[in-house]
Design a protein around this motif. Sequence first.
Motif, PDB file in Angstrom:
ATOM      1  N   ILE A 262       0.849  -1.195   0.000  1.00  0.00           N
ATOM      2  CA  ILE A 262       0.000   0.000   0.000  1.00  0.00           C
ATOM      3  C   ILE A 262       0.881   1.241   0.000  1.00  0.00           C
ATOM      4  CG2 ILE A 262      -1.712   1.286   1.342  1.00  0.00           C
ATOM      5  CD1 ILE A 262      -2.686  -1.417   2.424  1.00  0.00           C
ATOM      6  N   HIS A 263       0.538   2.216  -0.862  1.00  0.00           N
ATOM      7  CA  HIS A 263       1.369   3.406  -1.022  1.00  0.00           C
ATOM      8  C   HIS A 263       0.486   4.656  -0.945  1.00  0.00           C
ATOM      9  CE1 HIS A 263       3.330   0.028  -3.153  1.00  0.00           C
ATOM     10  NE2 HIS A 263       4.416   0.508  -2.570  1.00  0.00           N
ATOM     11  N   PRO A 264       0.202   5.144   0.265  1.00  0.00           N
ATOM     12  CA  PRO A 264      -0.645   6.335   0.408  1.00  0.00           C
ATOM     13  C   PRO A 264      -0.030   7.540  -0.298  1.00  0.00           C
ATOM     14  CG  PRO A 264      -0.291   5.250   2.517  1.00  0.00           C
ATOM     15  CD  PRO A 264       0.667   4.633   1.560  1.00  0.00           C
ATOM     16  N   ARG A 265      -0.901   8.375  -0.825  1.00  0.00           N
ATOM     17  CA  ARG A 265      -0.432   9.604  -1.495  1.00  0.00           C
ATOM     18  C   ARG A 265      -0.563  10.782  -0.540  1.00  0.00           C
ATOM     19  NH1 ARG A 265      -1.024  12.069  -7.371  1.00  0.00           N
ATOM     20  NH2 ARG A 265      -0.823  14.274  -6.875  1.00  0.00           N
ATOM     21  N   ILE A 266       0.544  11.509  -0.363  1.00  0.00           N
ATOM     22  CA  ILE A 266       0.552  12.714   0.462  1.00  0.00           C
ATOM     23  C   ILE A 266       0.458  13.929  -0.461  1.00  0.00           C
ATOM     24  CG2 ILE A 266       1.874  14.107   2.105  1.00  0.00           C
ATOM     25  CD1 ILE A 266       3.213  11.480   3.018  1.00  0.00           C
ATOM     26  N   HIS A 267      -0.599  14.710  -0.287  1.00  0.00           N
ATOM     27  CA  HIS A 267      -0.792  15.887  -1.136  1.00  0.00           C
ATOM     28  C   HIS A 267       0.062  17.059  -0.687  1.00  0.00           C
ATOM     29  CE1 HIS A 267      -2.993  18.726  -3.714  1.00  0.00           C
ATOM     30  NE2 HIS A 267      -2.909  19.565  -2.689  1.00  0.00           N
ATOM     31  N   ALA A 268       0.074  17.333   0.625  1.00  0.00           N
ATOM     32  CA  ALA A 268       0.816  18.476   1.150  1.00  0.00           C
ATOM     33  C   ALA A 268       1.037  18.297   2.646  1.00  0.00           C
ATOM     34  CB  ALA A 268       0.050  19.777   0.891  1.00  0.00           C
ATOM     35  N   VAL A 269       2.070  18.963   3.159  1.00  0.00           N
ATOM     36  CA  VAL A 269       2.384  18.950   4.581  1.00  0.00           C
ATOM     37  C   VAL A 269       2.476  20.392   5.066  1.00  0.00           C
ATOM     38  CG1 VAL A 269       3.996  18.203   6.364  1.00  0.00           C
ATOM     39  CG2 VAL A 269       3.677  16.795   4.316  1.00  0.00           C
ATOM     40  N   TYR A 270       1.749  20.704   6.148  1.00  0.00           N
ATOM     41  CA  TYR A 270       1.739  22.053   6.706  1.00  0.00           C
ATOM     42  C   TYR A 270       2.258  22.020   8.140  1.00  0.00           C
ATOM     43  CZ  TYR A 270      -1.193  23.527   2.791  1.00  0.00           C
ATOM     44  OH  TYR A 270      -1.664  23.808   1.534  1.00  0.00           O
ATOM     45  N   ALA A 271       2.822  23.131   8.591  1.00  0.00           N
ATOM     46  CA  ALA A 271       3.227  23.271   9.983  1.00  0.00           C
ATOM     47  C   ALA A 271       1.987  23.458  10.856  1.00  0.00           C
ATOM     48  CB  ALA A 271       4.165  24.465  10.128  1.00  0.00           C
ATOM     49  N   LEU A 272       2.141  23.199  12.153  1.00  0.00           N
ATOM     50  CA  LEU A 272       1.028  23.372  13.078  1.00  0.00           C
ATOM     51  C   LEU A 272       0.471  24.793  13.015  1.00  0.00           C
ATOM     52  CD1 LEU A 272      -0.793  22.254  15.323  1.00  0.00           C
ATOM     53  CD2 LEU A 272       1.002  22.861  16.965  1.00  0.00           C
TER      54      LEU A 272
END
Length: 313
Positions: A278-288
């Motif tokens: 399984i290979h989940p796709r990460i769209h974006a990462v944001y800071a808290l």
Amino acid sequence: MRAARCHALGGPVTVEEIPDPRGEVTVDVHFAAVNFADVLVIRGAYQVRAEPPFTPGSEFVGTVAESGHGFRAGERVMGSVFVGAFAERVAAPAGSLHRIPDTIPTDVAAAFGVSHATAFNALRLVAGMRPGERVAVLGAAGGVGLAAVELAALLGAEVIAVASTEEKRAAAAKQGAHHVLPYDELKGGIRDLGGADVVIDPVGGPHSEQALRAMRWGGRFVSVGFASGEIPRLPLNLAMLKGVTIHGFDFGGWARHDREKLATARAELHQLFADGAIHPRIHAVYALDDVATALDLGRGALGKVLVEVTRGV
């Protein structure tokens, strides 16, 4: 600790200092995942109401802060709570935590949990999908939709992905869809391919009926959410004439009524994940500090949006 806070239903969500939480197992959060349910909780539109003030966020990965309840300090875990995940530390019941396999990066684990579990349970437990069947997935580029595309293909289905833009359809194809359709070709396109044995619908709204009309005899329609904001009113004569069964999947209901089957399915899913299937796709990462932006991204995301949290920064 620093945490996102919602002081009134409807927002805004701000980041501030609050005391550390107390609970069965405390976890230092590394990443929290954004789910549409989090947005609904903030709006006060979810099935269960959170009373302000509260820390939103339901899905997280991190390291155990203190040993106890079967876990050792420093172990990487993933888990879920109703609220509390968009913070530097979260308290959770031990039974809601799962160790992250050594082969899996922490951010990938954060993009895996709730969406893939929802999709897998809808396909496996509820629809009873069999290899060789044709599965249509609505909202095929969102968190649950993209997971359903990937898992249905992995389990041997012929997958039809329905999404609103060319970019979203391309993302679904990359994740394993055999056919892609825009919504204005939903019913005719599925029929031209021979009809659907299974429909996975996280969207609701007017497209649900079109998908139901495109199903084959004896098909299984599974509702897993209403991202469109509209709960459809389906004509039940279609179910009668087509021999179709209409189901819904909700974690709370299964946890109350059939925890054993839910646990068996979870073990199978987590083994597939640990095996690298399984290979989940990460769209974006944001800071808290940018959690409000992460929440606003909403349905425009292709896969999962994550919030990265670092304690003391």
